[in-house]
Design a protein around this motif. Structure first.
Motif, mmCIF file in Angstrom:
data_model
loop_
_atom_site.group_PDB
_atom_site.id
_atom_site.type_symbol
_atom_site.label_atom_id
_atom_site.label_comp_id
_atom_site.label_asym_id
_atom_site.label_seq_id
_atom_site.Cartn_x
_atom_site.Cartn_y
_atom_site.Cartn_z
ATOM 1 N N THR A 213 26.467 26.785 41.008
ATOM 2 C CA THR A 213 27.513 27.471 41.748
ATOM 3 C C THR A 213 28.757 27.576 40.890
ATOM 4 O O THR A 213 29.128 26.634 40.202
ATOM 5 N N LEU A 402 25.507 38.614 49.493
ATOM 6 C CA LEU A 402 26.278 38.727 48.236
ATOM 7 C C LEU A 402 26.048 40.044 47.513
ATOM 8 O O LEU A 402 26.887 40.480 46.739
ATOM 9 N N TRP A 414 22.847 33.150 42.717
ATOM 10 C CA TRP A 414 23.319 32.460 43.926
ATOM 11 C C TRP A 414 22.452 32.790 45.156
ATOM 12 O O TRP A 414 22.919 32.756 46.297
ATOM 13 N N THR A 419 27.882 33.331 50.894
ATOM 14 C CA THR A 419 28.823 32.298 50.450
ATOM 15 C C THR A 419 30.074 32.472 51.292
ATOM 16 O O THR A 419 30.752 33.503 51.211
ATOM 17 N N ASN A 423 33.271 34.916 49.827
ATOM 18 C CA ASN A 423 32.544 36.154 49.559
ATOM 19 C C ASN A 423 32.115 36.900 50.821
ATOM 20 O O ASN A 423 32.301 38.120 50.918
ATOM 21 N N GLU A 550 36.059 25.210 45.476
ATOM 22 C CA GLU A 550 35.486 25.202 44.144
ATOM 23 C C GLU A 550 36.463 24.863 43.023
ATOM 24 O O GLU A 550 36.147 25.004 41.860
ATOM 25 N N ARG A 629 39.393 31.156 39.421
ATOM 26 C CA ARG A 629 39.189 32.429 40.136
ATOM 27 C C ARG A 629 39.541 32.334 41.619
ATOM 28 O O ARG A 629 40.026 33.292 42.222
ATOM 29 N N HIS A 630 39.276 31.189 42.236
ATOM 30 C CA HIS A 630 39.617 31.064 43.663
ATOM 31 C C HIS A 630 41.126 30.893 43.810
ATOM 32 O O HIS A 630 41.762 30.211 43.001
ATOM 33 N N TRP A 669 35.413 39.645 42.500
ATOM 34 C CA TRP A 669 36.027 39.357 43.796
ATOM 35 C C TRP A 669 37.380 38.664 43.620
ATOM 36 O O TRP A 669 38.272 38.810 44.460
ATOM 37 N N HIS A 708 30.766 40.854 39.088
ATOM 38 C CA HIS A 708 31.409 39.521 39.067
ATOM 39 C C HIS A 708 31.751 39.147 37.633
ATOM 40 O O HIS A 708 32.887 38.673 37.436
ATOM 41 N N GLN A 712 28.013 41.679 42.340
ATOM 42 C CA GLN A 712 28.278 41.026 43.618
ATOM 43 C C GLN A 712 29.107 42.021 44.417
ATOM 44 O O GLN A 712 30.115 42.512 43.917
#
Ligand code: FUC
Length: 819
Positions: A213, A402, A414, A419, A423, A550, A629-630, A669, A708, A712
């Protein structure tokens, strides 16, 4: 097949002179311009060049080959495994010690204990799988003189056209919702010109191991349109044959994965109908010779009934679909299909301007997009997002995963699952504002299922009431924490999904609908009432164990108490649930409890760098990956409206600082989210710059799928949502009024343009037209009675409308006025 430069130029010229012919709902022939068209002057060599069609449930990727055509097929219930419950009964006894360790700052020990006692069994969920291919071989076709393939997203029709010898061939493909089949027509402008062999082929397993992940696995180069790759042997039990009635069928069983036995059977069935010529069946294929035209109907189904039951009859379903479809002429099938598609698609239209760049093939536009001036590409991408949502998520189908609906692998990145730490939610961001509320229905249906399986998980793992799910789910509605403690130990996925349940109400204000989902909201809130724990500071109630999706706060450690995102999500959940209870006149004591608990959630905090803190402690400056990224703690800015430039300016500034530190570069994303966030901060130029990044060749494949990388679909939907947020924002004032911002982040690159058919909360339709970078006209249409505070630049105007009434607004000397 060879494509010379001359062929390419000819094709480009031909495309301009002879745009794709589509048939309108009324049956009239209409020429669609390139506005809603993806088009190319060569077939797809890679899967991410092929063009997607889908009816929500079944779909195909169309390669547009000349002598060989590949249609890669999907059915949305074909997933690995069977009904299962991965809950870990040891979790409950271990959680008190986990909580103690987390509060004591012993994060590694807490992580180890969660890994040993709390995580799901098995640790992974099931994958969404490809059905395989429909393969068409055209024995006599060589050397096309001109070539073009296209996807008309207004007509939901993929077309391949070329000339070979003195014959012009046309192939049209669509996935019909009303008739539940894929429809393919092969035609030619001279009689008796069509020879074709049709058969199915199983998918090649293309990804050896599931990716960890959070990382981005490389997509292996796989077959293109021209060469069929037959190296992989047929999976055990697969049956491929031509039946006495002439149908070609492929029947099989889904994969066993992670110890969960494959319990589904599936069937793909093609009925080949020729006009003129001859038809001959061999073992595994049907051959047509000298036909005037050929129609192929493809039905697909599995034995899935619901997450607990797999005893459906795919053959019976397919036969029923084919019998119904066979009764209609092609034109009738097409017009029924297009009427249904356009009913949704045409609710919104957008014009951001048109430049010569828009005349090029779509792949060239993407390739050049970082340096070209091509506002129409942004508009195309915008409408493509709506096309994709309509094509992969409709009432009665599975929710968009996804990859939406389109996946060519048995073991995709994934698992191509759901997710739900960003996502899946992002997939549905554009739905309400772009008037595709119906497309949210599969998500709501999925949440209803998870609220049942998640009740089991809440009880067994946490000894709590209510329901919970963690950062992923699958077709079988698994809800326990998966993949590993560093990604999976996050209990707030279901609470976030509840925002979508609420938004469906808030955009429609349909009280009967609210009544139907209230038990799910209530039960989600109950889980947190039971599991929030006292923070050692004696003031706060926090989630524990949890994490900020994450992100590590220290090397390899993500477990933490009360991350900012959880507090923000729970503030929304408690407020929305309490408001739902008030609207429905229920549960007075429960409302009191929700409001009291909400007050004890930790507030958003501003850290030493002036940033918004991601955790209760100011760890942000020293995290292992400051460009992560998050951007979970910015949930409060978007999708939620808790943080806003007007009502919480200090927090908005802190969010800005966080975005500066994180940087613009991210996964598809990740960029999509940043776009929405900068729009909420009303930084039009920054938002536009980020949109360019999203549309650039590193984040957008030639078929406009989001990279991605790998593909995605969330980035596509984040992009559509982000452009909406640049043009219209539907928020709430602290007093709870509906506030509508007109052109809040209009970039200088779009000096004039228009958009119509957008929606704001409270059932308000909004059309906008602007000129010289300023609002020219806004037209409001109320579906429900209400009052809205309209805002443009520095001016605001309250507008009250009865249901069905409209109102036009203009800016005069900088002030909004009703005209
Ligand atoms: C989350 C993200 C990854 C990827 C995966 C499907 O785990 O962190 O980037 O999008 O979901």
């Amino acid at each position: 097949m060879t494509f010379t430069r001359r062929t390419v130029l000819q094709a480009a010229a031909a495309s301009l002179l002879a745009p794709t012919i589509s048939r309108s709902a009324s049956g009239e022939r209409a020429a669609s311009s390139t506005q809603n068209l993806l088009w190319y002057d060569q077939p797809a060599a890679e899967w991410v060049e092929a063009l997607p069609v889908g009816n929500g449930r079944i779909g195909a990727m169309v390669f547009g080959g000349v002598e060989r055509e590949r249609l890669q097929l999907n059915e949305d219930t074909l997933w690995a495994g069977g009904p299962y419950d991965p809950v870990n009964p040891e979790a409950r006894a271990a959680l008190p010690e986990v909580r103690r360790l987390v509060f004591a700052g012993e994060y590694e020990k807490a992580t180890d204990l969660v890994t040993a006692k709390v995580m799901a069994k098995p640790l992974r969920q099931m994958s969404y799988q490809s059905v395989g291919d429909l393969r068409l071989t055209f024995p006599e076709l060589r050397e096309p003189q001109s070539y073009r393939r296209s996807l008309d997203i207004d007509g939901a029709l993929a077309t391949t056209r070329f000339t070979a010898g003195d014959v012009t061939y046309t192939r049209e493909i669509f996935a019909s919702t009303p008739d539940n089949v894929l429809v393919i027509r092969l035609s030619a402008d001279k009689p008796r010109s069509i020879d074709v062999d049709a058969t199915f082929h199983w998918p090649t397993p293309s990804q050896p191991a599931e990716p960890p992940t959070g990382t981005a696995p490389a997509r292996t180069k796989r077959i293109g349109a021209i060469v069929f790759d037959d190296k992989a042997p047929a999976p055990a039990g697969l049956l491929l044959q031509t039946l006495p009635d002439g149908d070609v069928v492929m029947r099989g069983r889904n994969s066993t994965q992670h110890g969960i036995a494959g319990k589904l059977t599936y069937e793909a069935r093609a009925r080949v109908l020729n006009q003129g010529g001859t038809k001959k069946s061999s073992d595994k294929s049907v051959s047509i010779r000298d036909a005037d035209s050929v129609i192929i109907l493809v039905a697909m189904a599995t034995s899935y009934r619901n997450y607990e039951s797999v005893d459906g009859d795919p053959t019976a379903l397919n036969l029923a679909a084919l019998e119904q479809a066979k009764g209609h002429a092609f034109d009738k099938l097409l017009s029924r299909h297009q009427t249904e598609h356009r009913r949704l698609f045409r609710r919104v239209s957008i014009d951001l301007g048109h430049t010569p760049a828009a005349e090029k093939p779509t792949d060239a536009r993407v390739r050049e997009s970082m340096t070209s001036n091509d506002p129409a590409l942004a508009a195309l991408y915008y409408q493509y997002g709506r096309y994709l949502l309509i094509s992969c998520s409709r009432p009665g189908t599975q929710a968009a995963n996804l990859q939406g609906l389109w996946n060519d692998m048995l073991n995709p990145p994934w698992g191509s699952k759901y997710t739900i730490n960003i996502n899946t939610e992002m997939n549905y961001w554009p739905a309400e504002p772009t008037d595709l509320g119906e497309c949210v229905e599969p998500l709501i249906a999925m949440v209803k299922d998870i609220s049942v399986t998640g009740t089991r998980t809440a009880r067994t793992m946490y000894g709590a009431r209510g329901w919970v799910t963690h950062h992923n789910t699958d077709l079988w509605r698994a809800t326990a924490p998966i993949d590993g403690t560093k990604w999976g130990m996050w209990p707030t996925g279901g609470a976030w999904l509840c925002l979508h349940l609420w938004d469906r109400y808030d955009y429609s204000r349909d009280v009967r609908y609210l009544e139907s989902v209230y038990p799910i909201l209530k039960s989600s809130a109950e889980f947190f009432l039971d599991t929030l724990v006292e923070h050692p500071n004696g003031k706060w109630l926090v989630t524990n164990p949890s994490m900020s999706p994450e992100n590590y706060h220290h090397d390899e450690v993500s477990i933490a108490p009360g991350p900012a995102m959880d507090n923000q999500i729970l503030r929304d959940l408690f407020a929305n649930t309490a408001q739902a209870a008030k609207i429905l006149g229920r549960d007075a004591d429960f409302i009191t409890k929700l409001e009291a608990t909400r007050k004890r959630l930790p507030p958003d905090q501003i850290g030493a760098q002036g940033h918004l803190q991601e955790w209760l402690e100011d760890w942000d400056a020293n995290v292992p990956d400051i460009h992560h990224r998050h951007v979970s703690h910015l949930y409060g800015l978007y999708p939620s409206g808790q943080i806003s430039v007007d009502h919480t300016p200090q927090l908005a500034n802190a969010a800005r600082k966080t975005l500066e530190i994180r940087g613009d570069e991210a996964t598809g994303w990740g960029i999509g989210w940043r776009l929405n966030l900068w729009a909420r901060l009303r930084d039009a130029e920054r938002a536009h710059r980020i949109l360019k990044l999203l549309l650039g060749p590193e984040r957008t494949y030639p078929n406009l799928f989001d990279a991605h990388p790998p593909f995605q679909i969330d980035g596509n939907f984040g992009g559509t949502s982000g452009v909406t947020e640049m043009l219209l924002q539907s928020l709430k004032t602290p007093k709870g009024e509906d506030e509508v911002l007109l052109l809040p982040a209009l970039p200088s690159a779009w000096p004039q343009g228009s958009i119509s058919g957008l929606r704001a909360r409270g059932g308000l339709g909004v059309d906008l037209r602007w000129r010289n970078g300023s609002l020219e006209e806004c037209r409001l249409m109320a579906r429900r009675e209400g009052t809205w505070l309209l805002r443009a630049k520095q001016s605001s105007l309250p507008v009250s409308l009865k249901a069905g009434r409209s109102q036009t607004l203009r800016l005069r000397d900088g002030a909004l006025v009703a005209v």
